[in-house]
Design a protein around this motif. Structure first.
Motif, PDB file in Angstrom:
ATOM      1  N   GLY A   7      44.580  77.174  18.428  1.00 28.98           N
ATOM      2  CA  GLY A   7      45.053  76.367  17.316  1.00 28.98           C
ATOM      3  C   GLY A   7      45.141  77.108  16.003  1.00 28.98           C
ATOM      4  O   GLY A   7      45.186  76.495  14.932  1.00 28.98           O
ATOM      5  N   LEU A   8      45.205  78.451  16.069  1.00 24.83           N
ATOM      6  CA  LEU A   8      45.244  79.241  14.847  1.00 24.83           C
ATOM      7  C   LEU A   8      46.662  79.550  14.390  1.00 24.83           C
ATOM      8  O   LEU A   8      46.900  79.782  13.208  1.00 24.83           O
ATOM      9  CB  LEU A   8      44.486  80.560  15.057  1.00 24.83           C
ATOM     10  N   MET A   9      47.608  79.587  15.311  1.00 24.07           N
ATOM     11  CA  MET A   9      49.010  79.816  14.986  1.00 24.07           C
ATOM     12  C   MET A   9      49.844  78.977  15.940  1.00 24.07           C
ATOM     13  O   MET A   9      49.642  79.017  17.150  1.00 24.07           O
ATOM     14  CB  MET A   9      49.388  81.299  15.138  1.00 24.07           C
ATOM     15  N   ARG A  10      50.821  78.242  15.399  1.00 24.55           N
ATOM     16  CA  ARG A  10      51.620  77.369  16.249  1.00 24.55           C
ATOM     17  C   ARG A  10      53.129  77.575  16.113  1.00 24.55           C
ATOM     18  O   ARG A  10      53.885  77.166  16.968  1.00 24.55           O
ATOM     19  CB  ARG A  10      51.288  75.894  15.942  1.00 24.55           C
TER      20      ARG A  10
ATOM     21  N   SER B 290      56.942  76.892  14.314  1.00 17.43           N
ATOM     22  CA  SER B 290      57.602  75.666  13.857  1.00 17.43           C
ATOM     23  C   SER B 290      58.979  75.556  14.484  1.00 17.43           C
ATOM     24  O   SER B 290      59.614  76.564  14.826  1.00 17.43           O
ATOM     25  CB  SER B 290      57.737  75.663  12.321  1.00 17.43           C
ATOM     26  N   ASP B 291      59.437  74.318  14.657  1.00 18.26           N
ATOM     27  CA  ASP B 291      60.767  74.046  15.220  1.00 18.26           C
ATOM     28  C   ASP B 291      60.967  74.746  16.557  1.00 18.26           C
ATOM     29  O   ASP B 291      62.061  75.232  16.873  1.00 18.26           O
ATOM     30  CB  ASP B 291      61.867  74.468  14.229  1.00 18.26           C
ATOM     31  N   GLY B 292      59.909  74.834  17.342  1.00 22.26           N
ATOM     32  CA  GLY B 292      60.010  75.444  18.659  1.00 22.26           C
ATOM     33  C   GLY B 292      60.100  76.953  18.647  1.00 22.26           C
ATOM     34  O   GLY B 292      60.370  77.569  19.679  1.00 22.26           O
ATOM     35  N   LEU B 293      59.846  77.570  17.490  1.00 21.86           N
ATOM     36  CA  LEU B 293      59.960  79.025  17.374  1.00 21.86           C
ATOM     37  C   LEU B 293      58.629  79.626  16.910  1.00 21.86           C
ATOM     38  O   LEU B 293      57.934  79.053  16.065  1.00 21.86           O
ATOM     39  CB  LEU B 293      61.050  79.396  16.369  1.00 21.86           C
ATOM     40  N   PHE B 294      58.325  80.785  17.452  1.00 22.85           N
ATOM     41  CA  PHE B 294      57.135  81.497  16.991  1.00 22.85           C
ATOM     42  C   PHE B 294      57.472  82.506  15.907  1.00 22.85           C
ATOM     43  O   PHE B 294      56.661  82.811  15.068  1.00 22.85           O
ATOM     44  CB  PHE B 294      56.439  82.223  18.160  1.00 22.85           C
ATOM     45  N   ARG B 295      58.682  83.055  15.935  1.00 26.38           N
ATOM     46  CA  ARG B 295      59.160  84.032  14.966  1.00 26.38           C
ATOM     47  C   ARG B 295      58.254  85.275  14.950  1.00 26.38           C
ATOM     48  O   ARG B 295      57.647  85.612  13.932  1.00 26.38           O
ATOM     49  CB  ARG B 295      59.236  83.415  13.570  1.00 26.38           C
ATOM     50  N   PRO B 296      58.120  85.974  16.071  1.00 29.54           N
ATOM     51  CA  PRO B 296      57.140  87.050  16.205  1.00 29.54           C
ATOM     52  C   PRO B 296      57.320  88.211  15.233  1.00 29.54           C
ATOM     53  O   PRO B 296      56.333  88.838  14.833  1.00 29.54           O
ATOM     54  CB  PRO B 296      57.321  87.523  17.647  1.00 29.54           C
ATOM     55  N   GLN B 297      58.560  88.521  14.854  1.00 32.14           N
ATOM     56  CA  GLN B 297      58.795  89.678  13.982  1.00 32.14           C
ATOM     57  C   GLN B 297      58.832  89.305  12.507  1.00 32.14           C
ATOM     58  O   GLN B 297      58.967  90.195  11.651  1.00 32.14           O
ATOM     59  CB  GLN B 297      60.115  90.354  14.364  1.00 32.14           C
ATOM     60  N   ASP B 298      58.693  88.022  12.185  1.00 34.68           N
ATOM     61  CA  ASP B 298      58.683  87.622  10.783  1.00 34.68           C
ATOM     62  C   ASP B 298      57.430  88.126  10.081  1.00 34.68           C
ATOM     63  O   ASP B 298      56.360  88.258  10.688  1.00 34.68           O
ATOM     64  CB  ASP B 298      58.731  86.097  10.661  1.00 34.68           C
TER      65      ASP B 298
ATOM     66  N   PRO C  55      50.077  88.029  25.457  1.00 33.33           N
ATOM     67  CA  PRO C  55      48.773  87.388  25.704  1.00 33.33           C
ATOM     68  C   PRO C  55      48.089  86.922  24.418  1.00 33.33           C
ATOM     69  O   PRO C  55      47.427  85.875  24.414  1.00 33.33           O
ATOM     70  CB  PRO C  55      47.963  88.491  26.398  1.00 33.33           C
ATOM     71  N   TYR C  56      48.290  87.676  23.344  1.00 36.36           N
ATOM     72  CA  TYR C  56      47.669  87.290  22.076  1.00 36.36           C
ATOM     73  C   TYR C  56      48.317  86.041  21.498  1.00 36.36           C
ATOM     74  O   TYR C  56      47.633  85.148  20.987  1.00 36.36           O
ATOM     75  CB  TYR C  56      47.776  88.443  21.069  1.00 36.36           C
ATOM     76  N   VAL C  57      49.624  85.975  21.576  1.00 35.44           N
ATOM     77  CA  VAL C  57      50.338  84.800  21.055  1.00 35.44           C
ATOM     78  C   VAL C  57      49.940  83.554  21.827  1.00 35.44           C
ATOM     79  O   VAL C  57      49.709  82.484  21.247  1.00 35.44           O
ATOM     80  CB  VAL C  57      51.867  85.033  21.118  1.00 35.44           C
ATOM     81  N   GLN C  58      49.832  83.696  23.146  1.00 28.74           N
ATOM     82  CA  GLN C  58      49.414  82.554  23.957  1.00 28.74           C
ATOM     83  C   GLN C  58      48.008  82.108  23.570  1.00 28.74           C
ATOM     84  O   GLN C  58      47.725  80.908  23.470  1.00 28.74           O
ATOM     85  CB  GLN C  58      49.448  82.925  25.436  1.00 28.74           C
ATOM     86  N   LYS C  59      47.128  83.072  23.325  1.00 25.80           N
ATOM     87  CA  LYS C  59      45.737  82.737  23.015  1.00 25.80           C
ATOM     88  C   LYS C  59      45.600  82.077  21.652  1.00 25.80           C
ATOM     89  O   LYS C  59      44.849  81.090  21.507  1.00 25.80           O
ATOM     90  CB  LYS C  59      44.871  84.002  23.064  1.00 25.80           C
ATOM     91  N   VAL C  60      46.289  82.573  20.628  1.00 24.51           N
ATOM     92  CA  VAL C  60      46.158  81.935  19.309  1.00 24.51           C
ATOM     93  C   VAL C  60      46.734  80.535  19.319  1.00 24.51           C
ATOM     94  O   VAL C  60      46.278  79.662  18.572  1.00 24.51           O
ATOM     95  CB  VAL C  60      46.804  82.776  18.175  1.00 24.51           C
ATOM     96  N   TYR C  61      47.713  80.315  20.181  1.00 24.61           N
ATOM     97  CA  TYR C  61      48.241  78.955  20.333  1.00 24.61           C
ATOM     98  C   TYR C  61      47.160  78.046  20.909  1.00 24.61           C
ATOM     99  O   TYR C  61      46.930  76.926  20.422  1.00 24.61           O
ATOM    100  CB  TYR C  61      49.474  78.970  21.235  1.00 24.61           C
ATOM    101  N   GLN C  62      46.481  78.528  21.937  1.00 26.65           N
ATOM    102  CA  GLN C  62      45.423  77.734  22.545  1.00 26.65           C
ATOM    103  C   GLN C  62      44.276  77.473  21.584  1.00 26.65           C
ATOM    104  O   GLN C  62      43.655  76.404  21.603  1.00 26.65           O
ATOM    105  CB  GLN C  62      44.899  78.434  23.798  1.00 26.65           C
TER     106      GLN C  62
ATOM    107  N   GLU D 175      50.235  82.784   2.036  1.00 24.08           N
ATOM    108  CA  GLU D 175      49.762  81.433   2.322  1.00 24.08           C
ATOM    109  C   GLU D 175      49.564  81.225   3.828  1.00 24.08           C
ATOM    110  O   GLU D 175      48.645  80.517   4.251  1.00 24.08           O
ATOM    111  CB  GLU D 175      50.712  80.381   1.742  1.00 24.08           C
ATOM    112  N   GLU D 176      50.402  81.826   4.645  1.00 27.09           N
ATOM    113  CA  GLU D 176      50.206  81.743   6.093  1.00 27.09           C
ATOM    114  C   GLU D 176      48.903  82.414   6.500  1.00 27.09           C
ATOM    115  O   GLU D 176      48.146  81.890   7.331  1.00 27.09           O
ATOM    116  CB  GLU D 176      51.373  82.403   6.817  1.00 27.09           C
TER     117      GLU D 176
END
Length: 529
Positions: free
Chosen positions: A173-176, A178-186, A164-171, A191-192
């Motif tokens: 516009g705070l985290m998007r 790249s290349d179709g990947l969220f990379r949750p465990q990175d 739910p948090y990942v979906q919300k930050v996408y909405q 700088e990010e």
């Protein structure tokens, strides 16, 4: 190294806040020119939110730790570090530079530990953890995760709790990704982190709120068992703006004794604080009945109090009548009605202390609706859920109990007249003889017991406080703790109800950290992101 550079470095490495005045000078980091986050980094550094790792380096590709992210978040939200007297985590030293920032975010339920009482402050924060933190910082609600699978090709790699948090930050516009990947465990890089946090400041309706000054409303503090000098020092270290010294008491001759200290009045005036001295009955039901049941006695006491208010140019009176007989219900209302009318002629206010309405004889003498209508303020004493002498051990003021007590009062009294009083004490309970072998303790004494060898503590989310257990002479004893974390929960609850303010029984019972916690709770709750 220049003084400015030293401050900027310490702002991250040693946990010192970066002064806004010093931060207006841009820091020329040598290693951010090729970073996509150069502008965000510069903006955050100039705002005093982020800092370099040295005089000339920011290390944008370096992973940001959980402690560092907490520090950035505290500064962005305009909060204060809180050095909780009771540590939320076993692996976070109270002397560490980041301790106050981690505790501040934990108090507000923005940050969570990693389980089993650990926080892992030096571990890198993951992208999904950062998503959760950003959503909680902005007080956003969880959302459906149905679109994640079409948004990210690695949606199945996102932890269930984080979706739910990942979906919300996408909405937002705070985290998007790249290349179709969220990379949750990175790991999140510095700088990010800068880009995420700066995106919050770029939204005008959010950034404007972050610049608002604190507005705590009435902050009332009762003097108890302290000299004037001690009381002044206690007030100076607090958020209290309304003083209640114990100066006026009714006696059996129907006289109001006067213990006014002119030096406190002068000091309060010089420091722009109001004084509402306490008018007490020393919990004497017979004497109180003698006054309340007689119109002549009521009028005499009102005249005496009015004369004191005029003589000392007082801002108000705090009526604290306890153990009043049920038969005096009408007399109590009549007395407060007359006193309020008389003091209003002098520009002074009347506040009335009352216990939570539990439908018992203890509160039968108080007509909450009528008293609330005629007085200026009703002060709800939000403590003594379990009292001294109670045969059942338990909390002095659990969050659900205080919340219910406040909501019950608000059904009779308008919000603008209600002040919630919070406990700056708790009780050390015997497991064998709660009624006879238990006693009140200060928050400092509580902390000493919590840190003693062999003691255990557990946060009880449903009660909104720690439960501490320890052995004394081989016998178990228990404390339902009041501390920065528990008080934060109560302040947030009450602030959400937009009442007139808060009161504290009693000044001197607290540890120093609670005042920053209370300030943070009020400020954070005021944000309407």
């Amino acid at each position: 190294m220049t003084l400015l550079a030293t401050l900027l470095t310490l702002g991250l490495v040693a946990g010192y806040s970066v002064p806004v005045e010093a931060a207006v000078v841009k820091q020329p980091f040598q290693d951010i020119n090729s970073s996509y986050a150069k502008d965000a980094i510069t903006h955050l550094v100039n705002k005093g939110i982020a800092a370099g790792t040295s005089e000339t380096r920011f290390e944008p590709k370096k992973a940001v730790t959980r402690a560092e992210f907490a520090t950035f978040a505290v500064r962005l939200l305009g909060l204060k570090p809180v050095k909780n007297n009771i540590s939320p985590y076993n692996d976070t030293s109270t002397t560490a530079w980041y301790y106050g920032n981690i505790a501040a975010m934990t108090n507000l339920s923005i940050l969570e530990g990693k389980g089993q009482g650990t926080f892992q402050p030096n571990a890198s924060i993951t992208r999904e953890e950062a998503a959760a933190l950003l959503v909680r910082m902005l007080k956003q609600s969880s959302v459906s995760t149905g679109l994640l699978s079409t948004t990210y090709n690695d949606a199945s790699d996102i932890s269930v709790w984080a979706r739910p948090y990942v979906q919300k930050v996408y909405q937002l516009g705070l985290m998007r990704g790249s290349d179709g990947l969220f990379r949750p465990q990175d790991q999140v890089t510095r700088e990010e982190a800068a880009v995420m946090l700066d995106a919050i400041l770029q939204k005008k309706e959010w950034s404007e709120q972050l610049e608002n000054p604190d507005s705590l409303g009435i902050q009332l503090g009762w003097q108890y068992d302290s000299t004037t000098a001690e009381f002044k020092k206690q007030v100076e270290q607090s958020e209290v703006n309304t003083l209640v010294p114990r100066w006026f008491f009714l006696n059996s001759s129907m006289q109001v004794t006067d213990h006014t200290d002119a030096t406190l009045l002068s000091w309060a005036s010089a420091t722009d604080r109001e004084v509402w001295p306490l008018l007490g009955n020393r919990s004497d039901p017979a004497m109180t009945h003698q006054m309340l049941s007689s119109s002549a006695n009521r009028a005499s006491v009102v005249a005496q109090v009015t004369a004191y208010v005029k003589k000392y140019k007082l801002d108000g009176i705090n009526v604290d009548f306890e153990n009043v007989q049920s038969a005096d219900r009408e007399g109590m209302t009549a007395f407060v009605t007359s006193l309020t009318a008389s003091l209003h002629s002098l520009g002074a206010v009347v506040s009335v202390d009352v216990s939570p309405d539990l439908g018992t004889d203890w509160t039968e003498a108080f007509d909450y609706a009528k008293l609330g209508a005629v007085s200026d303020y009703m002060v709800l004493m939000g403590y003594e859920e379990h009292w001294n002498g109670d045969p059942i051990a338990g909390s002095v003021a659990s969050l659900p109990w205080v919340e219910n007590a406040l909501d019950t009062m608000l059904s009779d009294v308008v919000r603008a007249k209600v002040i919630l009083a919070l406990p700056l004490y708790t009780r050390d309970w015997s497991s064998a003889s709660p009624a006879t072998d238990s006693w009140d303790i200060t928050l400092a004494e509580q902390g000493t017991r919590a840190r003693a060898a062999g003691s255990v503590r557990q946060w009880n989310a449903s009660l909104g406080q720690y439960v501490i257990g320890y052995l004394s002479n081989g016998m178990p004893r228990y404390i339902w703790a009041e501390d920065s974390r528990s008080l934060t929960a109560k302040v947030r609850m009450s602030t959400d109800r937009k009442i007139a303010g808060l009161a504290y029984w009693y000044m001197g019972g607290e540890t120093a950290d609670v005042w920053n916690a209370i300030s943070n709770a009020s400020r954070f709750e005021s944000y309407l992101f």
